[in-house]
Scaffold this motif. Structure first.
Motif, PDB file in Angstrom:
ATOM      1  N   GLN A  37       0.543  -1.288  -0.119  1.00  0.00           N
ATOM      2  CA  GLN A  37       0.334  -0.070   0.212  1.00  0.00           C
ATOM      3  C   GLN A  37       0.975   0.805  -0.380  1.00  0.00           C
ATOM      4  O   GLN A  37      -0.429   2.573  -0.473  1.00  0.00           O
ATOM      5  CB  GLN A  37      -0.691   0.085   1.002  1.00  0.00           C
ATOM      6  CG  GLN A  37      -1.873  -1.318   1.493  1.00  0.00           C
ATOM      7  CD  GLN A  37      -2.875  -1.723   2.662  1.00  0.00           C
ATOM      8  OE1 GLN A  37      -1.600  -0.555   3.834  1.00  0.00           O
ATOM      9  NE2 GLN A  37      -3.757  -2.167   2.707  1.00  0.00           N
ATOM     10  N   ARG A  40       0.467   3.988  -3.107  1.00  0.00           N
ATOM     11  CA  ARG A  40      -0.428   4.562  -2.843  1.00  0.00           C
ATOM     12  C   ARG A  40      -0.693   5.326  -1.707  1.00  0.00           C
ATOM     13  O   ARG A  40      -1.150   6.466  -2.282  1.00  0.00           O
ATOM     14  CB  ARG A  40      -1.650   3.672  -3.353  1.00  0.00           C
ATOM     15  CG  ARG A  40      -3.141   4.393  -3.207  1.00  0.00           C
ATOM     16  CD  ARG A  40      -3.937   2.975  -3.213  1.00  0.00           C
ATOM     17  NE  ARG A  40      -6.030   3.674  -3.172  1.00  0.00           N
ATOM     18  CZ  ARG A  40      -6.262   4.237  -2.218  1.00  0.00           C
ATOM     19  NH1 ARG A  40      -5.805   4.443  -0.503  1.00  0.00           N
ATOM     20  NH2 ARG A  40      -6.930   4.670  -2.279  1.00  0.00           N
ATOM     21  N   ALA A  41      -0.600   5.179  -0.498  1.00  0.00           N
ATOM     22  CA  ALA A  41      -0.614   5.875   0.870  1.00  0.00           C
ATOM     23  C   ALA A  41       0.702   7.153   0.703  1.00  0.00           C
ATOM     24  O   ALA A  41       0.553   8.811   0.404  1.00  0.00           O
ATOM     25  CB  ALA A  41      -0.308   5.376   2.132  1.00  0.00           C
ATOM     26  N   LEU A  44      -0.753   9.682  -2.052  1.00  0.00           N
ATOM     27  CA  LEU A  44      -2.134  10.610  -1.395  1.00  0.00           C
ATOM     28  C   LEU A  44      -2.045  11.139  -0.318  1.00  0.00           C
ATOM     29  O   LEU A  44      -2.604  12.344  -0.555  1.00  0.00           O
ATOM     30  CB  LEU A  44      -2.921   9.623  -0.878  1.00  0.00           C
ATOM     31  CG  LEU A  44      -4.196   9.335  -0.358  1.00  0.00           C
ATOM     32  CD1 LEU A  44      -5.444  10.596  -1.368  1.00  0.00           C
ATOM     33  CD2 LEU A  44      -5.041   8.956   0.276  1.00  0.00           C
ATOM     34  N   HIS A  45      -0.983  10.745   0.291  1.00  0.00           N
ATOM     35  CA  HIS A  45      -0.990  11.991   1.552  1.00  0.00           C
ATOM     36  C   HIS A  45       0.314  13.042   1.358  1.00  0.00           C
ATOM     37  O   HIS A  45       0.802  14.131   2.296  1.00  0.00           O
ATOM     38  CB  HIS A  45       0.460  10.861   3.355  1.00  0.00           C
ATOM     39  CG  HIS A  45      -1.727  10.707   2.905  1.00  0.00           C
ATOM     40  ND1 HIS A  45      -2.557  11.377   3.998  1.00  0.00           N
ATOM     41  CD2 HIS A  45      -2.245   9.344   3.427  1.00  0.00           C
ATOM     42  CE1 HIS A  45      -3.306   9.974   4.346  1.00  0.00           C
ATOM     43  NE2 HIS A  45      -2.247   8.923   3.650  1.00  0.00           N
ATOM     44  N   ARG A  46       1.142  12.537   0.274  1.00  0.00           N
ATOM     45  CA  ARG A  46       2.634  13.582   0.414  1.00  0.00           C
ATOM     46  C   ARG A  46       3.419  13.724   1.585  1.00  0.00           C
ATOM     47  O   ARG A  46       3.376  14.769   2.403  1.00  0.00           O
ATOM     48  CB  ARG A  46       2.361  14.631  -0.204  1.00  0.00           C
ATOM     49  CG  ARG A  46       2.184  14.473  -2.115  1.00  0.00           C
ATOM     50  CD  ARG A  46       2.834  14.289  -2.395  1.00  0.00           C
ATOM     51  NE  ARG A  46       2.314  13.899  -4.164  1.00  0.00           N
ATOM     52  CZ  ARG A  46       2.712  13.484  -5.099  1.00  0.00           C
ATOM     53  NH1 ARG A  46       4.138  13.474  -4.651  1.00  0.00           N
ATOM     54  NH2 ARG A  46       2.193  12.570  -6.194  1.00  0.00           N
TER      55      ARG A  46
END
Length: 219
Positions: A37, A40-41, A44-46
């Motif tokens: 994951q 993707r994580a 998404l959260h940068r």
């Protein structure tokens, strides 16, 4: 707030790191994930910093590191490991990791290492083994590192030590009372003269050349 993503295949480890870092006050763990994951994580959260387990059951940490390096811009990544002699550390540093942290690092030191990473510095555990250092630099003798460092001016040697201590360009400029632009020029000259491609590699040359005292590489 420094934004952090912790990547580990063990939920207990992820939870532990979240609790430790959140307690620092200036650090926020915006996400934790398994290796599968992770991209993707992070996308998404940068986050400002990614702490990535080097050995995971669901996906190899080195594979995740290479995937993260493909992001634009790539995040600052430090590898988490249980063993200071982990052979994968060499490959991770060559693949763009900004350093590595042992999982048994004291909580206060862990938070400071994250701050160092977020500021653009490097972190190398004080327990880094000679095998890892020599492997990363191609196994040359200490004399070679001394010879490389000998090409530096006195000011450049001073800047190299500060790089190895984990200071960012801004922090180095404040320490030696010069502009950030001047620091960048010094860093560029240091990397060229040492024939290395990153601040981590420069720090390891400094280590082998005997320029550093024992201890954590951090401000």
């Amino acid at each position: 707030m420094i934004r952090v993503v912790v990547v580990d295949d063990e939920e207990l480890v992820r939870s532990g790191f979240r609790l430790i870092l959140q307690a620092a006050g200036d650090i926020e763990v915006v996400a934790t994930s398994t290796g599968e994951q992770a991209v993707r994580a992070v996308g998404l959260h940068r986050p400002d910093v990614v702490l990535l387990d080097i050995r995971m059951a669901d996906m190899d940490g080195l594979t995740v590191l290479r995937q993260l390096q493909g992001l634009k811009p790539p995040p600052v990544v430090a590898m988490l490991t249980t063993f200071d002699s982990d052979e994968y550390i060499v490959t991770a540093l060559r693949s763009g990791a900004a350093g590595f942290i042992l999982k048994d690092t004291a909580p206060a030191q862990l938070a400071q290492m994250v701050r160092t990473l977020a500021a653009g510095g490097v972190v190398l555990s004080s327990k880094v083994s000679r095998t890892v250092v020599e492997g990363h630099l191609g196994g040359g003798a200490d004399g070679e590192a001394v010879a490389r460092a000998g090409q530096l001016t006195e000011r450049e040697r001073g800047v190299l030590v500060l790089i190895a201590e984990g200071l960012s360009n801004t922090e180095i400029g404040a320490r030696i009372h010069v502009s950030v632009g001047t620091v960048k020029d010094h860093v560029s000259a240091i990397l060229t003269k040492l024939r290395v491609g990153s601040r981590v590699q420069a720090a390891l040359v400094a280590e082998r050349a005997g320029l550093l005292a024992d201890g954590e590489r951090g401000p």
